[in-house]
Design an enzyme around this catalytic site. Structure first.
Site, mmCIF file in Angstrom:
data_model
loop_
_atom_site.group_PDB
_atom_site.id
_atom_site.type_symbol
_atom_site.label_atom_id
_atom_site.label_comp_id
_atom_site.label_asym_id
_atom_site.label_seq_id
_atom_site.Cartn_x
_atom_site.Cartn_y
_atom_site.Cartn_z
ATOM 1 C CE LYS A 162 5.616 -6.251 3.413
ATOM 2 N NZ LYS A 162 4.206 -6.255 3.182
ATOM 3 N N GLY B 260 0.823 -1.212 0.000
ATOM 4 C CA GLY B 260 0.000 0.000 0.000
ATOM 5 C C GLY B 260 0.853 1.256 0.000
ATOM 6 C CG ASN B 261 4.000 1.639 2.735
ATOM 7 O OD1 ASN B 261 3.418 2.434 3.446
ATOM 8 N ND2 ASN B 261 4.408 0.460 3.164
ATOM 9 C CE LYS C 231 1.210 -6.401 -0.721
ATOM 10 N NZ LYS C 231 1.698 -6.153 0.586
ATOM 11 C CE LYS D 7 -5.199 -6.097 7.685
ATOM 12 N NZ LYS D 7 -3.810 -5.704 7.666
HETATM 13 P P1 ADP Z 1 3.247 -2.935 2.763
HETATM 14 O O1 ADP Z 1 2.253 -1.821 2.752
HETATM 15 O O2 ADP Z 1 4.296 -2.801 1.714
HETATM 16 O O3 ADP Z 1 2.620 -4.291 2.830
HETATM 17 P P2 ADP Z 1 3.908 -3.089 5.607
HETATM 18 O O4 ADP Z 1 3.902 -1.804 6.365
HETATM 19 O O5 ADP Z 1 2.779 -4.019 5.787
HETATM 20 O O6 ADP Z 1 4.125 -2.708 4.070
HETATM 21 O O7 ADP Z 1 5.271 -3.893 5.913
HETATM 22 C C1 ADP Z 1 6.534 -3.270 5.744
HETATM 23 C C2 ADP Z 1 7.022 -2.765 7.106
HETATM 24 O O8 ADP Z 1 7.391 -3.870 7.933
HETATM 25 C C3 ADP Z 1 8.281 -1.937 7.079
HETATM 26 O O9 ADP Z 1 8.006 -0.584 6.774
HETATM 27 C C4 ADP Z 1 8.844 -2.133 8.489
HETATM 28 O O10 ADP Z 1 8.527 -1.018 9.295
HETATM 29 C C5 ADP Z 1 8.096 -3.343 9.044
HETATM 30 N N1 ADP Z 1 8.893 -4.391 9.652
HETATM 31 C C6 ADP Z 1 8.502 -5.088 10.755
HETATM 32 N N2 ADP Z 1 9.412 -6.020 11.087
HETATM 33 C C7 ADP Z 1 10.410 -5.941 10.168
HETATM 34 C C8 ADP Z 1 11.631 -6.666 9.978
HETATM 35 N N3 ADP Z 1 11.994 -7.653 10.788
HETATM 36 N N4 ADP Z 1 12.414 -6.334 8.918
HETATM 37 C C9 ADP Z 1 12.036 -5.327 8.085
HETATM 38 N N5 ADP Z 1 10.896 -4.599 8.219
HETATM 39 C C10 ADP Z 1 10.083 -4.900 9.245
HETATM 40 MG MG MG Z 2 1.120 -4.712 4.516
#
Ligand code: ADP
Ligand code: MG
Length: 319
Positions: A278, A12-13, A216, A130
């Site tokens: 992820k 989403g970013n 997602k 969620k």
């Molecule tokens: P997206 O919108 O791309 O799905 P998310 O915000 O859901 O992004 O996930 C990405 C975020 O996960 C990063 O911005 C970071 O702050 C966070 N994060 C949490 N734990 C970790 C980790 N172990 N390594 C890297 N990022 C992490």
């Molecule tokens: Mg996310």
């Protein structure tokens, strides 16, 4: 690996970065910038399938539902997911087609309103976790909302309460045949946006949308398996996966096996709701794939070409 079929999951970013206001113009600008990067990957010869998040967009729709409920009937979550798939999909389609045409590669891009089957008896329905939509800070307002709607709300630390919904396991994409037709025709599909519209199948075979959202990143796995992808790339706003994230011991991983990731996951290195799904998606993809040498990677959208080439981000192998 040039010429590989690659599923690209955009966070989403990429569409509404934290701190941006989220007007249509802003989202279009962000999506256009993201599609320019995706076009770089297409130019290197990859055959791509795009999927994307919808967290901020579906949150805004839910808020509008709430505010307008005395004037127009609020729409259920499955409708909201479909609506955000459509708006994000047409914007991506317009931007990516224009970018490819400008590079002398006129490829049609086809956004699919896509559905994903979930199990009616998935334990997530009994304990929704969620968070979606806006925060409320007044406990009495939360109580009124719960009484009026039957929704589940849960405290989210200092910031207040948020509605929580079920996030069931994605079982199978319900638009696999349409996807195959799009790929056979040489077009680029956009599928499973926001994890896909969650649907359950009744005993008589009919499908029904349910009040849930699918992650997602996890939903990208059955999608990637269904299209026989060699690679799953999860693109976000950090350069990969770190252990000790945000601590002085923070260490970025460049290459790991699914087994190593699972060990780190068990040790609590990955935050629920952001990095944990992820990492789980990458492990599931490589473990469950039937292609030769499946790879997954998590990296920064800005580094997309290098992530796909294996020289940036965290690369995940079956091991
Ligand atoms: P997206 O919108 O791309 O799905 P998310 O915000 O859901 O992004 O996930 C990405 C975020 O996960 C990063 O911005 C970071 O702050 C966070 N994060 C949490 N734990 C970790 C980790 N172990 N390594 C890297 N990022 C992490
Ligand atoms: Mg996310």
């Amino acid at each position: 690996m040039s010429g590989a079929r690659v599923v690209i999951a955009l966070g989403g970013n990429a569409i509404a970065p934290a701190g941006s206001g989220g007007t249509a113009d802003e989202q279009t600008r962000n999506i256009t910038a993201a599609m320019r990067l995706v076009a770089d990957l297409v130019e290197t010869g990859h055959e791509i399938v795009l999927t994307h998040g919808n967290g901020p967009q579906v949150g805004n729709l839910l808020l509008k539902n709430d505010l307008a409920k005395d004037v127009v009937p609020p729409m259920p979550l499955d409708w909201c997911v479909a609506q955000t798939q459509a708006t994000i999909g047409f914007t991506m389609c317009t931007a990516l087609e224009a970018e490819l045409a400008a590079r002398g590669r006129p490829v049609p891009v086809i956004p699919l309103v896509s559905r994903v089957r979930v199990d009616r008896d998935d334990p997530a329905f009994a304990s929704p976790t969620k968070p979606v939509g806006r925060y409320l800070t007044d406990p009495e307002e939360v109580e009124r909302q719960v009484q009026a709607t039957g929704e589940h709300w849960a405290r989210q630390g200092e910031k207040g309460w948020r509605r929580v919904v079920a996030s069931p396991e994605p079982r199978e994409p319900l638009d696999g045949q349409s996807l195959a037709l799009v790929l056979e025709g040489g077009a680029i599909p956009i599928a499973n946006g926001g994890g896909g519209v969650p649907m359950v199948r009744s005993e008589d075979g009919s499908l029904h949308g349910v009040e849930a959202v699918i992650d997602k990143d996890l939903a990208a796995v059955p999608l990637a398996h269904a299209v026989g992808a060699q690679r799953l790339l999860i693109l976000t706003d950090v350069p990969g996966v770190a252990t000790g994230f945000g601590t002085p011991e923070e260490r970025w991983l460049d290459s790991v096996t699914a087994g190593e990731l699972r060990g780190l996951q068990a040790d609590g290195h990955f935050a629920a709701g952001s990095m944990a799904p992820k990492v789980e998606a990458c492990a599931r993809f490589v473990e469950g794939s039937t292609v030769v040498e499946p790879w997954a990677a998590i990296g920064d959208l800005d580094d997309i070409t290098d992530v796909a080439a294996g020289s940036s981000g965290t690369q995940v192998e079956r091991g």
